[in-house]
Design an enzyme around this catalytic site. Structure first.
Site, mmCIF file in Angstrom:
data_model
loop_
_atom_site.group_PDB
_atom_site.id
_atom_site.type_symbol
_atom_site.label_atom_id
_atom_site.label_comp_id
_atom_site.label_asym_id
_atom_site.label_seq_id
_atom_site.Cartn_x
_atom_site.Cartn_y
_atom_site.Cartn_z
ATOM 1 N N TRP A 111 0.884 -1.182 0.000
ATOM 2 C CA TRP A 111 0.000 0.000 0.000
ATOM 3 C C TRP A 111 0.912 1.219 0.000
ATOM 4 O O TRP A 111 1.621 1.462 0.992
ATOM 5 C CB TRP A 111 -0.864 -0.043 1.255
ATOM 6 C CG TRP A 111 -1.688 1.147 1.648
ATOM 7 C CD1 TRP A 111 -1.627 1.806 2.843
ATOM 8 C CD2 TRP A 111 -2.755 1.771 0.924
ATOM 9 N NE1 TRP A 111 -2.572 2.794 2.900
ATOM 10 C CE2 TRP A 111 -3.278 2.803 1.734
ATOM 11 C CE3 TRP A 111 -3.317 1.559 -0.348
ATOM 12 C CZ2 TRP A 111 -4.334 3.619 1.324
ATOM 13 C CZ3 TRP A 111 -4.366 2.375 -0.754
ATOM 14 C CH2 TRP A 111 -4.861 3.387 0.076
ATOM 15 N N SER B 186 1.009 4.276 0.815
ATOM 16 C CA SER B 186 0.128 5.056 1.688
ATOM 17 C C SER B 186 0.464 6.541 1.690
ATOM 18 O O SER B 186 1.627 6.914 1.878
ATOM 19 C CB SER B 186 0.289 4.487 3.108
ATOM 20 O OG SER B 186 -0.098 5.425 4.092
ATOM 21 N N PHE C 244 -0.692 8.552 4.007
ATOM 22 C CA PHE C 244 -0.467 8.869 5.417
ATOM 23 C C PHE C 244 0.985 8.589 5.789
ATOM 24 O O PHE C 244 1.659 9.418 6.423
ATOM 25 C CB PHE C 244 -1.409 8.024 6.293
ATOM 26 C CG PHE C 244 -1.224 8.265 7.764
ATOM 27 C CD1 PHE C 244 -1.890 9.299 8.397
ATOM 28 C CD2 PHE C 244 -0.372 7.466 8.519
ATOM 29 C CE1 PHE C 244 -1.709 9.533 9.751
ATOM 30 C CE2 PHE C 244 -0.180 7.699 9.868
ATOM 31 C CZ PHE C 244 -0.852 8.739 10.487
ATOM 32 N N ASP D 82 -1.292 14.419 6.878
ATOM 33 C CA ASP D 82 -1.821 13.802 5.656
ATOM 34 C C ASP D 82 -3.015 14.619 5.173
ATOM 35 O O ASP D 82 -4.164 14.293 5.475
ATOM 36 C CB ASP D 82 -2.220 12.356 5.995
ATOM 37 C CG ASP D 82 -2.775 11.597 4.803
ATOM 38 O OD1 ASP D 82 -2.535 12.018 3.660
ATOM 39 O OD2 ASP D 82 -3.465 10.585 5.027
ATOM 40 N N ASP E 184 -2.238 4.836 -3.152
ATOM 41 C CA ASP E 184 -3.218 5.686 -2.463
ATOM 42 C C ASP E 184 -3.121 7.072 -3.099
ATOM 43 O O ASP E 184 -2.231 7.853 -2.751
ATOM 44 C CB ASP E 184 -2.825 5.722 -0.977
ATOM 45 C CG ASP E 184 -3.669 6.676 -0.163
ATOM 46 O OD1 ASP E 184 -4.687 7.174 -0.677
ATOM 47 O OD2 ASP E 184 -3.300 6.905 1.014
ATOM 48 N N ARG F 148 -13.113 4.680 -3.034
ATOM 49 C CA ARG F 148 -13.174 4.687 -1.561
ATOM 50 C C ARG F 148 -14.218 5.691 -1.107
ATOM 51 O O ARG F 148 -14.148 6.869 -1.484
ATOM 52 C CB ARG F 148 -11.788 5.054 -1.041
ATOM 53 C CG ARG F 148 -11.726 5.557 0.391
ATOM 54 C CD ARG F 148 -10.277 5.638 0.810
ATOM 55 N NE ARG F 148 -10.045 6.408 2.004
ATOM 56 C CZ ARG F 148 -8.846 6.515 2.601
ATOM 57 N NH1 ARG F 148 -7.796 5.900 2.084
ATOM 58 N NH2 ARG F 148 -8.696 7.239 3.680
ATOM 59 N N HIS G 92 -14.265 2.860 4.527
ATOM 60 C CA HIS G 92 -13.376 3.240 5.626
ATOM 61 C C HIS G 92 -14.204 3.647 6.840
ATOM 62 O O HIS G 92 -15.283 4.230 6.699
ATOM 63 C CB HIS G 92 -12.496 4.412 5.167
ATOM 64 C CG HIS G 92 -11.190 4.518 5.904
ATOM 65 N ND1 HIS G 92 -10.636 3.503 6.631
ATOM 66 C CD2 HIS G 92 -10.301 5.553 6.003
ATOM 67 C CE1 HIS G 92 -9.496 3.883 7.156
ATOM 68 N NE2 HIS G 92 -9.258 5.132 6.794
#
Ligand code: SPV
Ligand code: MG
Length: 289
Positions: A39, A41, A43, A53, A80, A154, A185
């Site tokens: 992933w 990411s 973040f 983030d 992401d 998402r 999420h």
């Protein structure tokens, strides 16, 4: 050679375990540990730069890291891409760049740009109109070259406190727009919110979850739900690294040196192994005259 795709049609391996990576080194460690994919990411990369983030990291920074990761790991990479760096036209550009860079999938979220991180208590969360986000998903599908490059939509409806009905409605609308999977999420500590969504989900696309806030939802419980295809361990790499560095750094100050801590961290030979120093030695013998 094309990079590995996510084995999404492999029913044997129904639940894919995807580990967050913020660097090529963390990607290698995830691969050696046995994860199915990585992933990339937002973040973790933001945190690596010491930033929140919230769309501060640029697409170029994220792509550069993704390319470096792809150069060191053969695992499929789920990128992401936050909100897709703008509107549907920005998404078209992003999809072309991420596919070329070696990603196997992208996750695009239905928040407005600039986004705010999902897990912060009382975070400001603003969602796009459904039709506008459908346009972004349709743009992503139209822009990909390889149909096996996955577009994951998402929804942040639960994160924004809009409830399960809105989350289900958005999920269905994004499947209609062509999304291959839906990432749902939640920031509730109790996995009940995600379990309830999963049981109520009637869409044709499988689900993806990120059990950062509700860690008790382990693989056995996830598999029992039957429609979750991917679990992303979203911030575990940077948290594990932070724990280890905080501990070692504090001990060095407390002990007035490295005389104790060195026994509890990997020897430098382990880093040499990860750097493939054997190959360097072999190349030296062969080519240096
Ligand atoms: C990330 O890892 O960047 C994510 C997951 O999007 S979370 O930070 O939990 O929203
Ligand atoms: Mg993110």
């Amino acid at each position: 050679m094309p990079r590995a795709r996510l084995p999404i049609s492999d029913s044997e391996n129904f639940l894919l375990h995807i580990m967050a990576a913020h660097s090529p080194l963390s990607a290698k460690l995830a691969e050696e540990a046995g994860f199915d994919g990585l992933w990339a990411s937002g973040f973790e990369l933001s945190a690596l730069y010491g930033l929140a983030d919230m769309s501060l990291i640029t697409m170029t920074q994220h792509l550069d890291m993704l390319r470096a990761i792809a150069g060191q790991s053969s695992l499929p990479i789920v990128a992401d891409i936050d909100t897709g760096y703008g509107n549907a036209l920005n998404v078209i550009h992003a999809i072309r760049e991420y596919e070329k860079a070696g990603a196997a999938a992208v996750v695009i979220e239905d928040k407005t740009f600039p986004k705010v991180t999902s897990l912060a208590a009382e975070g400001r969360q603003e969602l796009l109109r459904i039709e506008e986000f459908q346009g972004k998903i349709e743009a992503a599908i139209a822009a990909r070259q390889d149909p096996d490059f996955l577009v994951i939509a998402r929804t942040e409806a639960l994160i924004a406190g809009l409830g399960e009905e809105e989350a289900l409605k958005r999920g269905m609308a994004y499947v209609e727009a062509g999304a291959d999977l839906i990432l749902i999420h939640s920031k509730k500590k109790d996995p009940a919110e995600i379990e309830s969504f999963s049981r109520a989900w009637k869409g044709s696309a499988p689900l993806v979850i990120v059990p950062n806030a509700y860690p008790e939802l382990d693989a056995t419980r996830i598999k029992a739900l039957g429609n979750i295809r991917m679990t992303i361990y979203g911030n575990y790499g940077i948290r594990a690294a932070t724990t280890a560095m905080q501990d070692a750094f504090r001990r060095i100050i407390t002990d007035g040196g490295v005389q104790n801590v060195h026994k509890d961290i990997v020897p430098v030979e382990e880093i040499f192994r990860l750097q493939k120093m054997d190959q360097v030695k072999a190349d030296e013998k062969r080519f240096l005259r």
